[in-house]
Design an enzyme around this catalytic site. Structure first.
Site, PDB file in Angstrom:
ATOM      1  N   GLY A  12       0.831  -1.202   0.000  1.00  0.00           N
ATOM      2  CA  GLY A  12       0.000   0.000   0.000  1.00  0.00           C
ATOM      3  C   GLY A  12       0.863   1.248   0.000  1.00  0.00           C
ATOM      4  O   GLY A  12       1.942   1.254   0.599  1.00  0.00           O
ATOM      5  N   GLY A 115       6.374  -2.501   3.300  1.00  0.00           N
ATOM      6  CA  GLY A 115       5.986  -2.942   4.637  1.00  0.00           C
ATOM      7  C   GLY A 115       6.328  -4.415   4.797  1.00  0.00           C
ATOM      8  O   GLY A 115       7.146  -4.966   4.039  1.00  0.00           O
ATOM      9  N   GLU A 116       5.646  -5.058   5.712  1.00  0.00           N
ATOM     10  CA  GLU A 116       5.991  -6.431   6.077  1.00  0.00           C
ATOM     11  C   GLU A 116       5.903  -7.396   4.880  1.00  0.00           C
ATOM     12  O   GLU A 116       6.803  -8.219   4.669  1.00  0.00           O
ATOM     13  CB  GLU A 116       5.058  -6.849   7.232  1.00  0.00           C
ATOM     14  CG  GLU A 116       5.180  -8.254   7.707  1.00  0.00           C
ATOM     15  CD  GLU A 116       3.989  -9.078   7.282  1.00  0.00           C
ATOM     16  OE1 GLU A 116       4.183 -10.277   7.052  1.00  0.00           O
ATOM     17  OE2 GLU A 116       2.870  -8.530   7.165  1.00  0.00           O
ATOM     18  N   GLY A 117       4.861  -7.242   4.050  1.00  0.00           N
ATOM     19  CA  GLY A 117       4.684  -8.142   2.904  1.00  0.00           C
ATOM     20  C   GLY A 117       5.812  -7.988   1.899  1.00  0.00           C
ATOM     21  O   GLY A 117       6.460  -8.973   1.502  1.00  0.00           O
ATOM     22  N   ASP A 140       0.875   1.993   9.038  1.00  0.00           N
ATOM     23  CA  ASP A 140       0.465   1.202  10.212  1.00  0.00           C
ATOM     24  C   ASP A 140       1.502   1.208  11.335  1.00  0.00           C
ATOM     25  O   ASP A 140       1.181   0.873  12.467  1.00  0.00           O
ATOM     26  CB  ASP A 140       0.217  -0.261   9.803  1.00  0.00           C
ATOM     27  CG  ASP A 140      -0.810  -0.391   8.692  1.00  0.00           C
ATOM     28  OD1 ASP A 140      -1.623   0.533   8.531  1.00  0.00           O
ATOM     29  OD2 ASP A 140      -0.798  -1.416   7.991  1.00  0.00           O
ATOM     30  N   ARG A 175     -23.990  13.859  20.394  1.00  0.00           N
ATOM     31  CA  ARG A 175     -23.920  12.522  19.787  1.00  0.00           C
ATOM     32  C   ARG A 175     -22.655  11.776  20.184  1.00  0.00           C
ATOM     33  O   ARG A 175     -21.695  12.384  20.650  1.00  0.00           O
ATOM     34  CB  ARG A 175     -23.869  12.653  18.260  1.00  0.00           C
ATOM     35  CG  ARG A 175     -25.204  12.927  17.629  1.00  0.00           C
ATOM     36  CD  ARG A 175     -25.008  13.136  16.130  1.00  0.00           C
ATOM     37  NE  ARG A 175     -26.287  13.275  15.472  1.00  0.00           N
ATOM     38  CZ  ARG A 175     -26.464  13.885  14.308  1.00  0.00           C
ATOM     39  NH1 ARG A 175     -25.428  14.420  13.666  1.00  0.00           N
ATOM     40  NH2 ARG A 175     -27.654  13.959  13.759  1.00  0.00           N
ATOM     41  N   GLY A 183      -4.681   0.340  10.119  1.00  0.00           N
ATOM     42  CA  GLY A 183      -3.655  -0.185  11.014  1.00  0.00           C
ATOM     43  C   GLY A 183      -3.507  -1.688  11.006  1.00  0.00           C
ATOM     44  O   GLY A 183      -2.706  -2.232  11.758  1.00  0.00           O
ATOM     45  N   ARG A 184      -4.344  -2.378  10.228  1.00  0.00           N
ATOM     46  CA  ARG A 184      -4.350  -3.850  10.210  1.00  0.00           C
ATOM     47  C   ARG A 184      -4.455  -4.397  11.644  1.00  0.00           C
ATOM     48  O   ARG A 184      -5.328  -3.991  12.375  1.00  0.00           O
ATOM     49  CB  ARG A 184      -3.103  -4.398   9.503  1.00  0.00           C
ATOM     50  CG  ARG A 184      -3.069  -4.026   8.027  1.00  0.00           C
ATOM     51  CD  ARG A 184      -2.165  -4.931   7.242  1.00  0.00           C
ATOM     52  NE  ARG A 184      -0.810  -4.892   7.751  1.00  0.00           N
ATOM     53  CZ  ARG A 184       0.160  -5.679   7.322  1.00  0.00           C
ATOM     54  NH1 ARG A 184      -0.083  -6.592   6.399  1.00  0.00           N
ATOM     55  NH2 ARG A 184       1.380  -5.575   7.805  1.00  0.00           N
ATOM     56  N   GLU A 235      -9.257  -0.481  12.737  1.00  0.00           N
ATOM     57  CA  GLU A 235     -10.029  -1.413  11.898  1.00  0.00           C
ATOM     58  C   GLU A 235      -9.908  -2.862  12.389  1.00  0.00           C
ATOM     59  O   GLU A 235     -10.787  -3.679  12.153  1.00  0.00           O
ATOM     60  CB  GLU A 235      -9.569  -1.322  10.440  1.00  0.00           C
ATOM     61  CG  GLU A 235      -8.104  -1.691  10.233  1.00  0.00           C
ATOM     62  CD  GLU A 235      -7.627  -1.540   8.793  1.00  0.00           C
ATOM     63  OE1 GLU A 235      -8.408  -1.148   7.925  1.00  0.00           O
ATOM     64  OE2 GLU A 235      -6.420  -1.817   8.557  1.00  0.00           O
TER      65      GLU A 235
END
Ligand code: F6P
Length: 370
Positions: A12, A115-117, A140, A175, A183-184, A235
């Protein structure tokens, strides 16, 4: 000394990618007399009809503040196979094809922004003998061995501004407003923006929450005369005893994506408290656009340092920030584990000290007054 190095961006996007590309090109060409070749669309650009272009100092002019990546990016692509059971190791042929193409293109080494991937793929290239240096990228902030990934602090600014804006509308309407951030499986964006943006409740994956505990905080604020509440939910946040919530990507080939926790909490909380509740999903606004000053500076330092690391033969490493210094660490260590929020860490303590609830099951233990 390497004559020609390749650079690619994977996974990403994150604010600061172009700033790293600029710093790599300036350092490699200006300080070390290397040629830099940009590989397009992540590692995918090394397969089939390869997609590369030479990058000169003129090509990176004006890139420092620009969002996205001029090289394009892809998620793991053909380097990871998606199977019904999840992800599987990619066949050796894919790596062999990329390695052959690297030598055909005369690329002596690679700078990989990811990133990690993406860095897991980079670690595999290192293992099979391709000189690689990684640069830690992700909003993240979940990469191990580095205190910060570039892009994170800009995402934090965006989430914090969103919380500021939600405050005034929440207060005007009495409200509950819930902001869902990315952030996975790590709660860094939610935790830091929640503290910076004065949230009343922060929900993170590392601390499963109880809806009753969240409702308790909302009611207590009402009783104390604050008739509105602000909740920031990562998330990946999960209600105790439940599963994480995923979006329907509509594509069986793609890995499922987290999302929907804010809408879930909105419905549940409204039912439990009877209070009007709205939710906002911040989504890719956290990733798009200009890096802030800090990320430009961090990205530039990482970029320059990655070339120096290659020049010094420190291959198989990732540049990293530790105790204020940019150093190199083994890529394999950086991708061995995802860096999540320590539940007993200082930031969690600070949040609790200042009255923020995590909706945790044992919340009462931490709060004298709500
Ligand atoms: O890893 C970065 C990230 O933005 C995560 O926070 C988020 O879960 C994911 O990427 C979204 O991916 P995509 O851009 O494929 O929707």
């Amino acid at each position: 000394m390497y004559k020609t190095i390749g650079i690619l961006t994977g996974g990403g996007d994150a604010p600061g990618l172009n700033a790293v590309i600029r710093a790599v090109v300036k350092t490699a060409t200006g300080q070390f007399g290397m040629r830099v070749i940009g590989v397009e669309d992540g590692f995918e650009g090394l397969l089939g009809e390869t997609r590369t272009r030479q990058l000169s100092q003129a090509d990176v002019r004006g890139l420092l503040p620009r969002g996205g990546t001029i090289l394009g990016t892809r998620n793991r692509g053909r380097f990871v196979e998606h199977t019904a059971g999840g992800l599987a190791a990619t066949s050796k042929e894919v790596y062999d094809e990329a390695v052959n193409n690297l030598s055909r293109l005369n690329l002596d080494a690679l700078v990989v922004l990811g990133g990690e991937g993406t860095l897991t793929i980079a670690a595999e290239f290192d293992r099979i003998g391709v000189p690689v240096v990684g640069v830690p990228k992700t909003i993240d902030n979940d990469l191990a061995c580095t205190e910060l990934t570039f892009g994170f602090v800009t995402a934090l600014d965006i989430a914090t501004e969103a919380l500021d804006r939600l405050h005034t509308t929440a207060e005007s309407h009495d409200r509950v407003m819930i902001l869902e951030v990315m952030g996975r499986n790590a709660g860094w964006i939610a935790l830091h923006s929640g503290i910076a943006g004065g949230a009343d409740v922060i929900l993170i994956p590392e601390l499963p929450f109880s809806m009753e505990s969240v409702a308790h905080k909302v009611r207590a604020r009402d009783q104390g005369g604050s008739n509105f509440s602000i909740i920031v939910a990562a998330e990946g946040a999960v209600e105790a005893g439940h599963e994480q919530i995923f979006q329907d990507s509509g594509d069986k080939e793609r890995a499922p994506r987290l999302g929907g926790i804010a809408q879930y909490c909105r419905t549940q909380l409204e039912a439990v408290t009877g209070k009007e509740t709205r939710c906002v999903v911040l989504g890719h606004l956290q990733r798009g656009g200009r890096p802030n000053a800090f990320d430009r500076m961090l990205a530039t330092t990482y970029g320059a340092h990655s070339v120096r690391a290659l020049a010094e033969g420190k291959c198989g490493t990732m540049v990293a920030l530790q105790a204020g210094d940019v150093i190199t660490v083994p890529i394999s260590e950086a991708v061995a584990n995802v860096k999540t929020v320590p539940p007993d860490g200082q930031m969690i303590r600070t949040a609790r000290d200042t009255g923020i609830s995590f909706g945790a099951l044992d919340e009462g233990k931490y709060q004298i007054s709500l």
